[in-house]
Design a protein around this motif. Structure first.
Motif, PDB file in Angstrom:
ATOM      1  N   VAL A 157       6.391  10.638   0.783  1.00  0.00           N
ATOM      2  CA  VAL A 157       5.082   8.975   0.452  1.00  0.00           C
ATOM      3  C   VAL A 157       5.610   8.105   1.134  1.00  0.00           C
ATOM      4  O   VAL A 157       7.110   7.932   0.492  1.00  0.00           O
ATOM      5  CB  VAL A 157       5.460   8.915  -0.394  1.00  0.00           C
ATOM      6  CG1 VAL A 157       3.708   8.307  -1.331  1.00  0.00           C
ATOM      7  CG2 VAL A 157       4.684  10.304  -1.346  1.00  0.00           C
ATOM      8  N   ILE A 158       4.102   7.567   1.656  1.00  0.00           N
ATOM      9  CA  ILE A 158       4.939   5.899   1.940  1.00  0.00           C
ATOM     10  C   ILE A 158       4.461   4.951   0.961  1.00  0.00           C
ATOM     11  O   ILE A 158       3.869   4.958   0.300  1.00  0.00           O
ATOM     12  CB  ILE A 158       4.639   5.858   3.524  1.00  0.00           C
ATOM     13  CG1 ILE A 158       4.978   6.462   4.816  1.00  0.00           C
ATOM     14  CG2 ILE A 158       4.350   4.097   3.563  1.00  0.00           C
ATOM     15  CD1 ILE A 158       3.860   8.137   4.928  1.00  0.00           C
ATOM     16  N   GLU A 159       5.390   3.771   0.899  1.00  0.00           N
ATOM     17  CA  GLU A 159       5.211   2.429  -0.050  1.00  0.00           C
ATOM     18  C   GLU A 159       5.403   1.332   0.591  1.00  0.00           C
ATOM     19  O   GLU A 159       7.035   1.864   0.576  1.00  0.00           O
ATOM     20  CB  GLU A 159       5.515   2.992  -0.931  1.00  0.00           C
ATOM     21  CG  GLU A 159       4.897   1.187  -2.429  1.00  0.00           C
ATOM     22  CD  GLU A 159       5.007   1.880  -3.475  1.00  0.00           C
ATOM     23  OE1 GLU A 159       4.817   0.940  -4.313  1.00  0.00           O
ATOM     24  OE2 GLU A 159       4.606   2.908  -4.190  1.00  0.00           O
TER      25      GLU A 159
ATOM     26  N   THR B 182      -4.497   9.961   0.836  1.00  0.00           N
ATOM     27  CA  THR B 182      -4.779   9.283  -0.074  1.00  0.00           C
ATOM     28  C   THR B 182      -3.836   7.677  -0.188  1.00  0.00           C
ATOM     29  O   THR B 182      -2.770   7.674   0.778  1.00  0.00           O
ATOM     30  CB  THR B 182      -3.541   9.939  -1.440  1.00  0.00           C
ATOM     31  OG1 THR B 182      -4.713  11.647  -2.002  1.00  0.00           O
ATOM     32  CG2 THR B 182      -3.483   9.172  -3.139  1.00  0.00           C
ATOM     33  N   VAL B 183      -5.226   6.476  -0.302  1.00  0.00           N
ATOM     34  CA  VAL B 183      -4.464   5.532   0.204  1.00  0.00           C
ATOM     35  C   VAL B 183      -4.448   5.069  -1.304  1.00  0.00           C
ATOM     36  O   VAL B 183      -5.257   4.443  -2.000  1.00  0.00           O
ATOM     37  CB  VAL B 183      -5.468   4.760   0.932  1.00  0.00           C
ATOM     38  CG1 VAL B 183      -5.230   3.453   1.448  1.00  0.00           C
ATOM     39  CG2 VAL B 183      -5.448   5.606   2.750  1.00  0.00           C
ATOM     40  N   GLY B 184      -3.518   4.405  -1.725  1.00  0.00           N
ATOM     41  CA  GLY B 184      -3.237   3.041  -3.199  1.00  0.00           C
ATOM     42  C   GLY B 184      -2.954   1.898  -2.126  1.00  0.00           C
ATOM     43  O   GLY B 184      -2.528   1.394  -1.501  1.00  0.00           O
TER      44      GLY B 184
ATOM     45  N   TYR C 104       0.763  -1.136   0.218  1.00  0.00           N
ATOM     46  CA  TYR C 104       0.052   0.322   0.135  1.00  0.00           C
ATOM     47  C   TYR C 104       1.268   1.495  -0.188  1.00  0.00           C
ATOM     48  O   TYR C 104       2.293   0.865   0.599  1.00  0.00           O
ATOM     49  CB  TYR C 104      -0.607  -0.185   0.865  1.00  0.00           C
ATOM     50  CG  TYR C 104      -0.410   0.102   2.490  1.00  0.00           C
ATOM     51  CD1 TYR C 104       0.111   1.828   3.342  1.00  0.00           C
ATOM     52  CD2 TYR C 104       0.480  -1.401   2.843  1.00  0.00           C
ATOM     53  CE1 TYR C 104       0.682   1.410   3.969  1.00  0.00           C
ATOM     54  CE2 TYR C 104       1.076  -0.700   4.423  1.00  0.00           C
ATOM     55  CZ  TYR C 104       1.799   0.369   5.279  1.00  0.00           C
ATOM     56  OH  TYR C 104       2.228   0.731   6.175  1.00  0.00           O
ATOM     57  N   SER C 105       0.422   2.612  -0.132  1.00  0.00           N
ATOM     58  CA  SER C 105       1.305   3.511  -0.108  1.00  0.00           C
ATOM     59  C   SER C 105       0.118   4.261   0.081  1.00  0.00           C
ATOM     60  O   SER C 105      -1.302   4.059   0.795  1.00  0.00           O
ATOM     61  CB  SER C 105       1.432   4.346  -1.629  1.00  0.00           C
ATOM     62  OG  SER C 105      -0.024   4.832  -2.446  1.00  0.00           O
ATOM     63  N   LEU C 106       0.824   5.819   0.982  1.00  0.00           N
ATOM     64  CA  LEU C 106       0.436   6.576   1.682  1.00  0.00           C
ATOM     65  C   LEU C 106       0.758   8.233   1.335  1.00  0.00           C
ATOM     66  O   LEU C 106       1.776   8.137   1.792  1.00  0.00           O
ATOM     67  CB  LEU C 106       0.292   6.497   3.448  1.00  0.00           C
ATOM     68  CG  LEU C 106      -0.643   4.721   4.123  1.00  0.00           C
ATOM     69  CD1 LEU C 106      -0.396   5.574   5.601  1.00  0.00           C
ATOM     70  CD2 LEU C 106      -2.046   4.998   4.122  1.00  0.00           C
TER      71      LEU C 106
END
Length: 344
Positions: free
Chosen positions: A167-169, A71-73, A59-61
């Motif tokens: 950005v977190i992934e 925004t959540v990926g 996931y990404s944040l």
């Protein structure tokens, strides 16, 4: 009332606990003769197997302080559990933010895979002051058309612990699903049928189960409203009879509406379950809405109806809170383009 017939597209009304591997002929539901397996309810799933791996989720944040937008990926999952007899699953991800839970999103369903690639993004409005108190929940489910969807695992991310400077992934192992916070409002089964040549939409309310107890005696007196919304206005409405003192009512009541082909692409169908009260105002137990701008299972059911004209397509749906659905509909309405050349 629960006999399997061509006219009853939801033919498994429970009388006795049946074996979970009993085959049901679904001819008449969607026009095919394929048989499916009855899946156990989510409560019957082995929750004690917490030590077995449940797979991983990428996931990404990202958080925009100016717009207060999270925004959540949902990128992909790997090594998910096989939930179906054939050694595979039909996974999708449901996500929401606690404690508000004002919006719930779902990804598309991926058929027969344990390693789906989703690549979808979802946006939540979360004030910066609320970030430290918020938890992002991402739950992976196995889709079943004819029974409750099985939860495969989940992630719960405390947003207070996230470093928002970049950005977190990242990949994380899925955990056993938590039961404590989720209020189960119940499930409803109904069929949809649209005949374009006759401009007829038919909704058959079949049954509901595990409804929330609304009365002091531990029961409810449920009935169902079917409401059509068009051009931001309540357009047409019908309702079932009231079933006394039950949390698992069987209705099998059919309602037909005149809806043109142009209107079917714009209409929203709101299905709500209510507890009848003679003395005070009726209480809403839960609701869902369907239409071309719906999401998740509701959009899937609507699309299946449109792609199978003249055939009834039945499906179970989990009820959502009235507040959640109403706020979503209000949001949809605010961006709708006014219709021109009204014919109704």
């Amino acid at each position: 009332a629960g006999r399997r017939t061509r006219n009853n597209p939801c033919p498994w009304k429970k009388k006795k606990k049946k074996k979970t591997d009993e085959q049901i002929n679904l001819k008449g539901v969607n026009g095919s003769t394929t048989a499916t397996l009855v899946q156990p309810d989510v409560d019957d799933v082995d929750y004690g197997s917490a030590d077995k791996p449940r797979g991983r989720l990428l996931y990404s944040l990202d958080y925009n302080t100016q717009s207060s937008e999270l925004t959540v990926g949902v990128k992909e999952a790997t090594e998910l559990r096989a939930m179906d007899i054939g050694g595979t699953s039909d996974p999708y991800v449901k996500l929401y933010v606690l404690p508000n839970k004002s919006k719930t999103f779902e990804t598309k369903v991926f058929r027969k895979t344990l390693n789906p690639t989703f690549n979808e993004q979802f946006k939540f409005q979360v004030l910066q002051a609320e970030l430290n108190e918020s938890t992002l929940v991402m739950q992976v489910y196995d889709f079943n058309r004819f029974s409750k969807h099985d939860i495969m695992g989940e992630l719960r991310l405390q947003l207070s612990a996230v470093d928002w400077n970049h950005v977190i992934e990242e990949w994380k192992d899925l955990n056993e699903a938590s039961k404590f916070e989720q209020e189960n409002l119940g499930d409803i089964c109904f069929s949809l049928r649209y005949v374009p040549t006759a401009s007829k939409l038919t909704v058959v309310i079949l049954e509901a189960k595990n409804l929330k107890k609304m009365d002091t005696g531990g029961f409810s007196d449920p009935f169902v409203k079917v409401q059509l919304i068009l051009d931001k206005k309540k357009w047409k409405k019908k309702k079932t009879s009231v079933k006394k003192k039950t949390l698992n009512p069987y209705f099998n009541e059919s309602f037909t509406f005149d809806v043109s082909f142009d209107q079917i692409q714009k209409v929203q169908v709101v299905i709500s379950v209510w507890d009848h009260d003679k003395i005070s105002k009726n209480d809403a137990i839960g609701k869902i809405y369907l239409g071309c701008d719906a999401t998740g299972n509701q959009l899937r059911h609507w699309a299946d109806m449109l792609s199978n004209p003249r055939r009834p397509v039945a499906q179970w749906h989990s009820l959502l809170s009235t507040e959640q659905v109403d706020s979503t509909l209000a949001l949809k309405h605010s961006v709708k383009i006014p219709f021109t050349n009204k014919t109704f």
